[in-house]
Design an enzyme around this catalytic site. Structure first.
Site, short mmCIF file in Angstrom:
data_model
loop_
_atom_site.label_atom_id
_atom_site.label_comp_id
_atom_site.label_asym_id
_atom_site.label_seq_id
_atom_site.Cartn_x
_atom_site.Cartn_y
_atom_site.Cartn_z
N GLY A 195 0.83 -1.20 0.00
CA GLY A 195 0.00 0.00 0.00
C GLY A 195 0.86 1.24 0.00
N ILE A 216 0.00 -6.55 -37.76
CA ILE A 216 0.15 -7.76 -38.59
C ILE A 216 -1.18 -8.48 -38.72
CG2 ILE A 216 1.17 -10.08 -38.60
CD1 ILE A 216 3.75 -8.76 -37.47
N HIS A 217 -1.97 -8.47 -37.66
CA HIS A 217 -3.29 -9.12 -37.70
C HIS A 217 -4.31 -8.30 -38.47
CE1 HIS A 217 -1.80 -11.92 -34.66
NE2 HIS A 217 -2.94 -12.59 -34.75
N GLY A 218 -4.03 -7.04 -38.73
CA GLY A 218 -4.98 -6.20 -39.43
C GLY A 218 -6.26 -6.03 -38.65
N GLU A 276 5.32 0.49 -10.99
CA GLU A 276 6.63 0.35 -10.33
C GLU A 276 7.60 1.44 -10.76
OE1 GLU A 276 6.92 -1.66 -7.94
OE2 GLU A 276 5.23 -2.99 -8.28
#
Length: 384
Positions: A123, A338-340, A364
């Site tokens: 915390g 790349i996947h479009g 962090e």
């Protein structure tokens, strides 16, 4: 590493790989989409002893090196990054007790941390105090054999379904320099310790990240880590080196996941009569992705080894955290490209990588701060 240690490491990594294939990968997409807490996965992690990864065997843990732990985190993050956060925040808390706690605190808490009976995180962050931790306003006032804590924390991982946090407070708000008035407590849930709300996040879903409020929360004085006031910031900063190595390892895992998805898709997807992996433009992207992933992995390994040797490694951890998380972000974007159009669909994992990666640039310690840390250490280690 001795042959026996290498064999032990490989056995543990094989165990983790089997766990991920059986208990994480088949459920990650659905749980992440629903932002549902993965209780069954957490229970399996308890059963496997993963919450005791870096806790010394004399306190019930595995006593793994940071190097081995980083490899575990990388593997987990390749499957589902949120699960690595469930482990990391808990172990930063455990490391703070292991490195700085009294012997009584170690013997009481570390075995419970190792089994996951007590599980949680750290915390630190407040609404007006993130990178500048010395600006926190949560206070702890001594009252006999207790402290009374009042204040608020935000962006606290493992705080809804966990039951314990390492809580950073001001025991002397007027101290100068400010860090001399900061202390760290082992805070278990009880009256006055309230979870205000769970945060709704773009990525890093499934894991509980919450706002906390402390209203006259009474905590026994023997929960002060190390038993001496004013040491809290130093105790936290030593733990953040481990945290940054962990986040860097997450970056490697996410970068590798994006790379793997891109390589597979590029071999299956065809345009203009051939797989897109045969197009030079795609090959350029894949070559950059693979190089970034491997360079990030080596930086994490270097930082982890320095940490294991007990050396100051804020520069090495900062380099690893900065480069590996940027690699994750860049690989996630390239994987989507790349996947479009399919990369923009929630049916595929690609868009999850793209939503998860930005957190790594912030958590962090921001990457802007990492570059400042690197530069300051570079100058300190190389005086003119």
């Amino acid at each position: 590493m001795t042959p026996e240690q290498q064999e032990n490491e490989q056995m543990i990594l094989d165990m983790v790989d089997k766990f991920l294939e059986t208990d994480v990968r088949p459920y990650a997409h659905q749980l992440e989409a629903a932002d549902e807490y993965p209780q069954e996965i957490v229970d399996k992690m308890k059963e496997l002893g993963l919450f005791g990864c870096i806790i010394d065997p004399e306190y019930g843990g595995f006593g793994l090196s940071t190097s081995t732990y980083a490899k575990i985190v990388e593997r987990i993050s390749t499957a589902w990054m949120s699960v690595s956060g469930i482990l990391n925040s808990h172990l930063i808390m455990a490391a703070a007790v292991q490195r700085n706690g009294t012997e009584e605190q170690k013997r009481h808490y570390l075995p419970k941390f190792a089994t996951g009976e007590l599980r949680g995180g750290v915390g630190l962050t407040e609404p007006d105090a993130g990178t500048d931790l010395q600006a926190i306003r949560t206070t702890a006032v001594r009252d006999g054999d207790h402290y009374v804590i009042n204040g608020a924390k935000t962006w606290i991982t493992n705080s809804m379904y966990g039951n314990t946090i390492a809580l950073l407070v001001k025991t002397d708000p007027k101290a100068e320099p400010r860090h001399r008035g900061m202390s760290l407590f082992i805070a278990e849930k009880g009256p006055g310790f309230k979870v205000a709300r769970k945060l709704n996040k773009m990525g890093y879903r499934g894991i509980d990240t919450c706002e906390l409020v402390f209203e006259d929360y009474r905590i026994p004085a023997d929960r002060l880590i190390g038993g001496v006031e004013g040491k809290g910031l130093q105790q936290v900063l030593s733990g953040l080196e481990l945290g940054r190595i962990n986040v860097a390892a997450r970056g490697v895992g996410l970068a590798r996941a994006a790379q793997n998805e891109a390589v597979t898709y590029a071999q299956n997807r065809k345009t203009f009569g051939k797989p897109i992996c045969q197009h030079q433009a795609i090959q350029l992207k894949l070559g950059e992705m693979a190089t970034r992933t491997e360079a990030a992995r080596l930086l994490v390994e270097s930082a982890a080894q320095a940490y294991d040797r007990g050396e100051r490694c804020d520069m090495e951890a900062g380099m690893a955290k900065y480069f590996a998380t940027e690699a994750a972000m860049e690989n996630a974007l390239e994987c989507m490209r790349i996947h479009g159009g399919y990369g923009y669909s929630k049916e595929y994992n690609v868009e999850r990588y793209f939503r998860d990666a930005p957190l790594l640039l912030i958590g962090e310690g921001t990457n802007e701060m990492q570059r400042i840390i690197i530069a300051k250490q570079l100058i300190e280690r190389n005086p003119a």
